[in-house]
Scaffold this active site. Sequence first.
Site, PDB file in Angstrom:
ATOM      1  N   ARG A   1       0.884  -1.222   0.064  1.00 22.85           N
ATOM      2  CA  ARG A   1      -0.038   0.017   0.027  1.00 22.85           C
ATOM      3  C   ARG A   1       0.844   1.332  -0.039  1.00 22.85           C
ATOM      4  O   ARG A   1       2.029   1.237   0.177  1.00 22.85           O
ATOM      5  CB  ARG A   1      -0.899  -0.089   1.306  1.00 22.85           C
ATOM      6  CG  ARG A   1      -1.798   0.866   1.345  1.00 22.85           C
ATOM      7  CD  ARG A   1      -2.921   0.584   2.260  1.00 22.85           C
ATOM      8  NE  ARG A   1      -3.973   1.551   2.732  1.00 22.85           N
ATOM      9  CZ  ARG A   1      -4.964   2.106   2.274  1.00 22.85           C
ATOM     10  NH1 ARG A   1      -5.130   1.434   1.094  1.00 22.85           N
ATOM     11  NH2 ARG A   1      -5.579   2.908   2.842  1.00 22.85           N
TER      12      ARG A   1
ATOM     13  N   THR B   1     -11.928   0.691  -5.758  1.00 24.10           N
ATOM     14  CA  THR B   1     -10.652  -0.376  -5.728  1.00 24.10           C
ATOM     15  C   THR B   1     -11.010  -1.344  -6.635  1.00 24.10           C
ATOM     16  O   THR B   1     -12.265  -1.334  -7.089  1.00 24.10           O
ATOM     17  CB  THR B   1     -10.717  -0.666  -4.136  1.00 24.10           C
ATOM     18  OG1 THR B   1     -10.508   0.686  -3.308  1.00 24.10           O
ATOM     19  CG2 THR B   1      -9.956  -1.516  -3.641  1.00 24.10           C
TER      20      THR B   1
ATOM     21  N   GLU C   1      -4.773   8.229  -2.049  1.00 21.41           N
ATOM     22  CA  GLU C   1      -4.680   7.417  -0.924  1.00 21.41           C
ATOM     23  C   GLU C   1      -4.591   8.200   0.484  1.00 21.41           C
ATOM     24  O   GLU C   1      -4.986   7.809   1.480  1.00 21.41           O
ATOM     25  CB  GLU C   1      -3.738   6.189  -0.813  1.00 21.41           C
ATOM     26  CG  GLU C   1      -4.301   4.737  -0.355  1.00 21.41           C
ATOM     27  CD  GLU C   1      -5.367   4.470  -1.095  1.00 21.41           C
ATOM     28  OE1 GLU C   1      -6.380   3.992  -0.771  1.00 21.41           O
ATOM     29  OE2 GLU C   1      -5.188   3.947  -2.447  1.00 21.41           O
TER      30      GLU C   1
ATOM     31  N   SER D   1      -6.623   0.959   5.876  1.00 21.97           N
ATOM     32  CA  SER D   1      -7.361   0.413   4.648  1.00 21.97           C
ATOM     33  C   SER D   1      -8.434  -0.533   5.292  1.00 21.97           C
ATOM     34  O   SER D   1      -8.512  -0.981   6.414  1.00 21.97           O
ATOM     35  CB  SER D   1      -6.473  -0.329   3.753  1.00 21.97           C
ATOM     36  OG  SER D   1      -7.151  -0.830   2.918  1.00 21.97           O
ATOM     37  N   SER D   2      -9.599  -0.656   4.329  1.00 23.08           N
ATOM     38  CA  SER D   2     -10.497  -1.784   4.512  1.00 23.08           C
ATOM     39  C   SER D   2     -10.129  -2.632   3.604  1.00 23.08           C
ATOM     40  O   SER D   2     -11.069  -3.495   3.645  1.00 23.08           O
ATOM     41  CB  SER D   2     -11.664  -0.783   4.264  1.00 23.08           C
ATOM     42  OG  SER D   2     -12.237   0.098   5.164  1.00 23.08           O
TER      43      SER D   2
ATOM     44  N   GLY E   1     -15.113  -1.196  -2.633  1.00 20.66           N
ATOM     45  CA  GLY E   1     -16.158  -0.274  -1.787  1.00 20.66           C
ATOM     46  C   GLY E   1     -15.784   0.275  -0.836  1.00 20.66           C
ATOM     47  O   GLY E   1     -16.780   0.627   0.095  1.00 20.66           O
TER      48      GLY E   1
HETATM   49  N1  GLY Z   1      -8.932   3.150  -0.159  1.00 20.75           N
HETATM   50  C1  GLY Z   1      -9.756   2.111   0.158  1.00 20.75           C
HETATM   51  C2  GLY Z   1      -9.204   1.303   1.344  1.00 20.75           C
HETATM   52  O1  GLY Z   1      -8.146   1.138   1.172  1.00 20.75           O
HETATM   53  O2  GLY Z   1      -9.820   0.976   2.095  1.00 20.75           O
END
Ligand code: GLY
Length: 581
Positions: free
Chosen positions: A103, A378, A417, A449-450, A470
């Site tokens: 990430r 995403t 991000e 992040s999710s 999402g």
């Molecule tokens: N940008 C969405 C996530 O990483 O949760």
Amino acid sequence: MKTSNLKRLSFALLLAFSAVLPHPAWAASPAPVKAEHGMVVTAQHLASDVGLEVLKKGGNAVDAAVAVGYALAVVYPTAGNIGGGGFMTIRFKDGKSTFLDFRERAPLAATKAMYLDDHGNLVKGRSTDGYLAVGVPGPVAGFEFARSRYGTRPLKELIEPAVKLAREGFVLQQGDADVFERAAERLAKDAAAAAIFLTPEGKPRAVGDRLVQTDLAASLSRIAEEGPDAFYTGAIADLIVKASAEKGGILSKQDFEQYRVRELEPVKCNYRGYEVVSSPPPSSGGVIICEILNILEGYPLPYLGYGSAETVHAMVEAMRHAYVDRNTALGDPDFVENPVAKFTNKAYAEEIRKKIDPFKAGVSELLKPAGFGESSETTHYSIVDDEGNAVAVTYTLNGSFGAGVVAPGTGILLNNEMDDFTAKPGAPNLYGLVQGEANAIAPGKTPLSSMSPTIISKNGEPFMVIGSPGGARIITITLEAILNVIDHGMNIQEAVDAPRIHHQWLPDKVFMEPYALSPDTLKLLSAMGHDVEIDENWTIWGQATGILVGGESVSEIQAGGGARYNGAVDSRIGAGAARGY
Ligand code: GLY
């Protein structure tokens, strides 16, 4: 006995005596795609073809994941990327698993208050648009880390299909064109992005148009020849840093030079006998999926049924409690202590269940810890190979087309991000997430992040590969696909297609997709105190991609099994495909 106590008792008896058996599926979806040797499910059919070819030629699931990652950067530019970041969960054929974090990291010049004005107020757009929103990208390093350790094929061979797609172009179908239509206004603001993604007249590219990306082809060729150095120490880094400096950004060459992939222990939990392996911090995904599953394990969901008021109530309350933990306590593991063991502990889930009133909605405001001051764009893909290796990848630019900027000469879209950080404690981000200090901005830190690339096994054998885009809903979308298969007996296609609900602590609302709940169910939920809102913005409900191993559903597996691999791409995705052989 008081009525409320009687109700509690009857609920407890129901829990004790109900049979925990999946109901037959009722959803109406096309049949999953079936195959015996390998399966690739992605959000764009050409990328699925690329992955399938790698498997057919003897590459393993990691090789295919790398080739798909590069291909999606060309054919699914709304989210596929090399200018963003992501996660890869791998379950090897011997049952071992690992997790790669590639990430984005905050630039070294980032500061905690960089998105606030002199009065401490958030400046609209600063964390979402343009170069100041960009985190240091990770996919090129991440894919190479995966390939060099766990793949079997040379980098050049895996990038070549993406180079060809970029150089020769591909013809847009409806699902591709829809994405460009939605982003046209934003892309028009950046000359380099507009030159690629809009027509010379400034219109979005339409069905039947061929999208050629010459600069991106050149960047990908450079990476194929020179490896990740081309991106992190060579010409590509130079071009991105130059564009950033010219347009108000803070990216430096040092940011690129010191980017490192992290290999981390995945989060693990057990749900009704199924072993779940998912994303650890800096993702909240695996932790919160496990926390919610642990809470829900105490409720007879198969008996209560999909979409019933009691099932939805239990799900919402579990989500409410788990998202408080997500939004207040989790962050980059190099910067904060994450209480992963506590949040994924069955005893902790039991404590939470005790706080849940079976007949009354909780109040989010009351769960706010003392001192507490995501777009869908995403993409997730799922792959299994003939040997039984399974790979789940979720990667992202954050918003659709990221920060909406392309560094001139690179063809590479850059992420936004940085908006996933807490720009200001207590203020909602792009996804309405209200977060705390654990996720505050710091140089070199990764935003929480999710993303939840998840692999589930049963009795030591792979069972399910699942994940979704999402934003903040990634967690509940992935969770609901799991519940739909394990508890509600749906086949994998039905499970990813079924209408969804979502609660994220704040705002204190249950969001539902159109048709997710019947009018009677809505009345029951309202009587319990739930505030349910229909959310018709279909793009926010994600597009899951999943694979079920051994049959298309639990009942088929229990009856002796069906096809070895059963792939499903969410019907919400216009251009996606499951491809197997
Ligand atoms: N940008 C969405 C996530 O990483 O949760």
